[in-house]
Motif scaffolding. Structure first.
Motif, PDB file in Angstrom:
ATOM      1  N   GLU A  94       0.740  -1.331  -0.006  1.00  0.00           N
ATOM      2  CA  GLU A  94       0.202  -0.247   0.053  1.00  0.00           C
ATOM      3  C   GLU A  94       0.831   1.303  -0.105  1.00  0.00           C
ATOM      4  OE1 GLU A  94      -3.233   0.190  -0.479  1.00  0.00           O
ATOM      5  OE2 GLU A  94      -4.238   1.581   0.870  1.00  0.00           O
ATOM      6  N   PRO A  95       0.606   2.268  -0.740  1.00  0.00           N
ATOM      7  CA  PRO A  95       1.366   3.206  -0.765  1.00  0.00           C
ATOM      8  C   PRO A  95       0.612   4.152   0.138  1.00  0.00           C
ATOM      9  CG  PRO A  95      -0.061   3.460  -2.816  1.00  0.00           C
ATOM     10  CD  PRO A  95      -0.493   2.351  -2.122  1.00  0.00           C
ATOM     11  N   THR A  96       1.248   4.347   1.540  1.00  0.00           N
ATOM     12  CA  THR A  96       0.891   5.114   2.574  1.00  0.00           C
ATOM     13  C   THR A  96       1.949   5.351   3.746  1.00  0.00           C
ATOM     14  OG1 THR A  96      -0.653   5.256   4.614  1.00  0.00           O
ATOM     15  CG2 THR A  96       0.072   2.937   3.921  1.00  0.00           C
ATOM     16  N   SER A  97       1.987   6.371   4.454  1.00  0.00           N
ATOM     17  CA  SER A  97       2.694   6.815   5.316  1.00  0.00           C
ATOM     18  C   SER A  97       2.334   6.793   6.546  1.00  0.00           C
ATOM     19  CB  SER A  97       3.712   7.992   4.953  1.00  0.00           C
ATOM     20  OG  SER A  97       2.905   9.065   4.906  1.00  0.00           O
ATOM     21  N   GLY A  98       1.130   6.747   6.544  1.00  0.00           N
ATOM     22  CA  GLY A  98       0.221   7.505   7.777  1.00  0.00           C
ATOM     23  C   GLY A  98      -0.243   6.304   8.599  1.00  0.00           C
ATOM     24  N   ASN A  99      -1.403   6.620   9.223  1.00  0.00           N
ATOM     25  CA  ASN A  99      -2.308   5.614  10.126  1.00  0.00           C
ATOM     26  C   ASN A  99      -2.744   4.374   9.484  1.00  0.00           C
ATOM     27  OD1 ASN A  99      -1.876   7.746  12.258  1.00  0.00           O
ATOM     28  ND2 ASN A  99      -3.733   8.769  11.653  1.00  0.00           N
ATOM     29  N   THR A 100      -2.968   4.342   8.324  1.00  0.00           N
ATOM     30  CA  THR A 100      -3.548   3.417   7.633  1.00  0.00           C
ATOM     31  C   THR A 100      -2.401   2.233   7.550  1.00  0.00           C
ATOM     32  OG1 THR A 100      -4.983   4.356   6.202  1.00  0.00           O
ATOM     33  CG2 THR A 100      -4.444   2.307   5.364  1.00  0.00           C
ATOM     34  N   GLY A 101      -1.028   2.683   7.399  1.00  0.00           N
ATOM     35  CA  GLY A 101      -0.108   1.729   7.457  1.00  0.00           C
ATOM     36  C   GLY A 101       0.217   1.128   8.652  1.00  0.00           C
ATOM     37  N   VAL A 102      -0.002   1.695   9.924  1.00  0.00           N
ATOM     38  CA  VAL A 102       0.149   1.319  11.162  1.00  0.00           C
ATOM     39  C   VAL A 102      -1.068   0.347  11.297  1.00  0.00           C
ATOM     40  CG1 VAL A 102       0.093   1.718  13.542  1.00  0.00           C
ATOM     41  CG2 VAL A 102       1.213   3.164  11.954  1.00  0.00           C
ATOM     42  N   GLY A 103      -2.339   0.397  11.137  1.00  0.00           N
ATOM     43  CA  GLY A 103      -3.297  -0.640  11.097  1.00  0.00           C
ATOM     44  C   GLY A 103      -3.029  -1.511  10.387  1.00  0.00           C
ATOM     45  N   LEU A 104      -2.659  -1.478   9.250  1.00  0.00           N
ATOM     46  CA  LEU A 104      -2.327  -2.666   8.326  1.00  0.00           C
ATOM     47  C   LEU A 104      -1.359  -3.554   9.012  1.00  0.00           C
ATOM     48  CD1 LEU A 104      -2.554  -0.952   4.855  1.00  0.00           C
ATOM     49  CD2 LEU A 104      -4.114  -2.683   5.944  1.00  0.00           C
ATOM     50  N   ALA A 105      -0.136  -2.792   9.395  1.00  0.00           N
ATOM     51  CA  ALA A 105       0.871  -3.299  10.151  1.00  0.00           C
ATOM     52  C   ALA A 105       0.669  -4.274  11.215  1.00  0.00           C
ATOM     53  CB  ALA A 105       2.057  -2.551  10.270  1.00  0.00           C
ATOM     54  N   ILE A 106      -0.328  -3.778  11.949  1.00  0.00           N
ATOM     55  CA  ILE A 106      -0.609  -4.395  13.450  1.00  0.00           C
ATOM     56  C   ILE A 106      -1.390  -5.592  12.743  1.00  0.00           C
ATOM     57  CG2 ILE A 106      -2.274  -4.357  15.337  1.00  0.00           C
ATOM     58  CD1 ILE A 106      -1.485  -1.375  15.345  1.00  0.00           C
ATOM     59  N   VAL A 107      -2.471  -5.412  12.095  1.00  0.00           N
ATOM     60  CA  VAL A 107      -3.197  -6.676  11.649  1.00  0.00           C
ATOM     61  C   VAL A 107      -2.373  -7.854  10.936  1.00  0.00           C
ATOM     62  CG1 VAL A 107      -5.248  -7.624  10.427  1.00  0.00           C
ATOM     63  CG2 VAL A 107      -5.305  -5.165  11.492  1.00  0.00           C
ATOM     64  N   ALA A 108      -1.506  -7.331   9.924  1.00  0.00           N
ATOM     65  CA  ALA A 108      -0.604  -8.167   9.171  1.00  0.00           C
ATOM     66  C   ALA A 108       0.246  -8.918  10.280  1.00  0.00           C
ATOM     67  CB  ALA A 108       0.239  -7.282   8.300  1.00  0.00           C
ATOM     68  N   ALA A 109       0.676  -8.194  11.123  1.00  0.00           N
ATOM     69  CA  ALA A 109       1.713  -8.943  12.188  1.00  0.00           C
ATOM     70  C   ALA A 109       0.970 -10.042  12.828  1.00  0.00           C
ATOM     71  CB  ALA A 109       2.023  -7.820  13.084  1.00  0.00           C
ATOM     72  N   GLN A 110      -0.079  -9.802  13.427  1.00  0.00           N
ATOM     73  CA  GLN A 110      -0.999 -11.080  13.865  1.00  0.00           C
ATOM     74  C   GLN A 110      -1.296 -11.892  13.114  1.00  0.00           C
ATOM     75  OE1 GLN A 110      -2.403 -12.388  16.933  1.00  0.00           O
ATOM     76  NE2 GLN A 110      -1.532 -10.618  17.410  1.00  0.00           N
ATOM     77  N   ARG A 111      -1.653 -11.783  11.844  1.00  0.00           N
ATOM     78  CA  ARG A 111      -2.151 -12.642  10.818  1.00  0.00           C
ATOM     79  C   ARG A 111      -1.217 -13.390  10.168  1.00  0.00           C
ATOM     80  NH1 ARG A 111      -7.703 -12.857  11.924  1.00  0.00           N
ATOM     81  NH2 ARG A 111      -8.222 -13.807  10.131  1.00  0.00           N
ATOM     82  N   GLY A 112       0.063 -12.734  10.220  1.00  0.00           N
ATOM     83  CA  GLY A 112       1.153 -13.579   9.367  1.00  0.00           C
ATOM     84  C   GLY A 112       1.187 -13.238   8.012  1.00  0.00           C
ATOM     85  N   TYR A 113       1.073 -11.893   7.869  1.00  0.00           N
ATOM     86  CA  TYR A 113       1.316 -11.381   6.396  1.00  0.00           C
ATOM     87  C   TYR A 113       2.419 -10.206   6.409  1.00  0.00           C
ATOM     88  CZ  TYR A 113      -3.685 -12.654   5.591  1.00  0.00           C
ATOM     89  OH  TYR A 113      -4.742 -13.427   5.756  1.00  0.00           O
ATOM     90  N   THR A 114       3.078 -10.297   5.221  1.00  0.00           N
ATOM     91  CA  THR A 114       4.283  -9.068   5.131  1.00  0.00           C
ATOM     92  C   THR A 114       3.572  -7.910   4.775  1.00  0.00           C
ATOM     93  OG1 THR A 114       5.622 -11.103   4.572  1.00  0.00           O
ATOM     94  CG2 THR A 114       6.427  -8.919   4.032  1.00  0.00           C
TER      95      THR A 114
END
Ligand SMILES: Cc1ncc(COP(=O)(O)O)c(C=O)c1O
Length: 473
Positions: free
Chosen positions: A79-99
């Motif tokens: 995703e092209p993002t530097s902001g809050n959406t990136g943080v949200g995606l990173a949290i969910v990705a960490a938890q569900r095993g995505y890069t």
């Protein structure tokens, strides 16, 4: 299915279960200070695990992609993002095993890159100074990486699950938390996911509830042309998929200055640290609440925390340099007051104007420097693209008389150093030792050029006043 050993405890299954159910907090001090008669409360999204409302759409977009087969176990999210959406995606990705791979421009503050990396995401930084069609641009790189990695691209601006997250969670929470008594909902709009999602839900429960968008001056939602502003995360220069104006009862444009000063005011008076876009929403909500009836319930949406803006909104030097704060009584503005300077009357040239026209303007007005600005006044600081100086022009024309009929942008010099209208005169004097002129900013906008002659004239006028008028010999 959750672990049976957790039954009877208050242990949640994972951090994902702490997304949403944010508090609705009465703004008691503001209510008193502003003479507000209705119930005035903030839906405070900074208490989400990623610190913003964006955790909600991040989760919803990922769950939907899993259901739709767009994201397979162990898959990659780009995703092209530097902001809050990136943080949200990173949290969910960490938890569900995505890069996660986030693509951003080199204009982004280094701490934003560090924050996303801290969650285990990969960050690809692209040059900002290239056209969107350039293969190096962040749009092109995001496209290419999505393709190459067979990745899922949430695309929050187009993804219907972004507003849907708020239809499913934020809207019902506000309805429940106000016991169905909410009368007004005020929020900023970026992708429009939050305001549209909440509005859809609330209007389905009670069509009389008023939905009010707060929007930065310059953004298209409030009728601007998409000109730049400083508040982050809200407003746009295009209309995204979730823009549904028929759901909005009013749109209130708020200046950068009012947004930032309100963010500081709320943080200091309520003890709730909010950012510039939260300040913008509260500024609009105060106007709504002041004209509301005592039985009304006005809810303002705060998207994130002020912690992400410590080097801007909460930095006195940054604020003063843009002319948002006053450091003294006799400051730079006093020199300009003597000249009746105003943002509308700024002398400038457009980048496309001819050098001959610029020279004529300098001659007729008797100035030696001009800022080069895109568009028409009132300008944003980001619309200043350079400056011209009589000495440099003279040299350039001497070398090549053809310069007279070239556009200013071909020969212009760098931008003038900036100083805020409320900064100390001592600073102006110090800066003028190495620069021929300064560009004074007021409320984030160019107000006037300040030269050594201006400062000298001011000093001599002050000296004359002190000794009772001009000395005659
Ligand atoms: C700080 C901030 N405020 C407000 C918004 C707007 O929310 P939405 O995109 O749901 O309209 C965003 C979105 O990124 C944001 O980051």
């Amino acid at each position: 299915m959750s672990d049976p050993r957790l039954v009877g405890t208050e242990i949640v299954d994972s951090v994902i279960d702490t997304i949403g159910n944010t508090p609705l907090v009465r703004l008691k001090r503001l209510t008193e200070l502003e003479g507000i008669e209705c119930v005035f409360a903030m839906k405070n999204e900074s208490t989400n695990p990623g610190g913003s409302a964006k955790d909600r759409p991040a989760l919803e977009m990922i769950l939907a992609a899993e259901r739709e087969g767009l994201l397979k176990p162990g898959g990659t999210i780009v995703e092209p993002t530097s902001g809050n959406t990136g943080v949200g995606l990173a949290i969910v990705a960490a938890q569900r095993g995505y890069t996660c791979v986030f693509v951003m421009t080199d204009k982004v503050a280094p701490e934003k890159v560090s924050l996303l990396k801290a969650y285990g995401a990969e960050v690809v930084v692209c040059p900002v100074a290239v056209e969107p069609s350039d293969p190096q641009s962040y749009y092109s790189v995001a496209e290419r990486l999505t393709e190459e990695l067979g990745a899922f691209r949430p695309n929050q601006y187009d993804n219907p699950h972004n507003p849907e997250a708020h239809v499913k969670t934020t809207g019902p929470e506000i309805w429940r938390q106000t016991g169905g008594r909410i009368t007004h909902f005020v929020a900023g709009a970026g992708t429009c996911g939050s305001i549209t999602g909440v509005a859809r839900y609330l209007k389905s429960m009670n069509p009389d509830i008023k939905i009010i968008a707060a929007d930065p001056e310059g953004s298209v939602y409030s009728g601007g042309s998409g000109r730049p502003y400083l508040v982050e995360g809200v407003g746009e220069d295009f209309f995204p998929a979730a823009w549904e104006p028929e759901l909005l009862d009013d749109i209130i444009a708020i200046s950068d200055e009012e947004s930032f000063l309100t963010a500081r005011y709320v943080s200091e008076r309520e003890g709730i640290l909010i950012g510039g876009s939260g300040g913008m929403a509260v500024a609009a909500a105060i106007k709504v609440a002041k004209s509301a009836k005592p039985d009304d319930v006005v809810v303002v949406f705060n998207p994130d925390s002020g912690r992400g803006y410590l080097s801007r909104v909460f930095d006195d030097a940054w604020m003063a340099n843009f002319g948002f704060l006053r450091e003294c009584d006799q400051c730079v503005g006093a020199v300009l007051d003597a000249r009746n300077a105003s943002i509308e009357n700024l002398l400038y040239v457009n980048p496309g104007q001819l050098v001959s026209e610029a020279i004529e303007l300098m001659r007729s007005t008797g100035v030696s420097q001009l800022p080069v600005c895109k568009n028409t006044p009132p300008f944003a600081a980001a619309e200043v693209s350079g400056s011209i100086d009589e000495l440099e022009l003279m040299e350039a024309i001497h070398r090549d008389p053809g310069v007279m009929s070239t556009p200013v942008e071909k020969v212009m010099g760098p931008k003038l150093p900036t100083i805020g209208v409320g900064q100390k005169l001592e600073l102006a004097v110090e800066m003028l030792e190495s620069a021929p002129a300064l560009l004074v900013l007021s409320g984030g906008r160019p107000l006037s050029v300040l030269t050594r002659t201006d400062v000298l004239a001011y000093f001599s006028a002050v000296a004359e006043a002190a000794i009772g008028g001009p000395q005659r010999g």
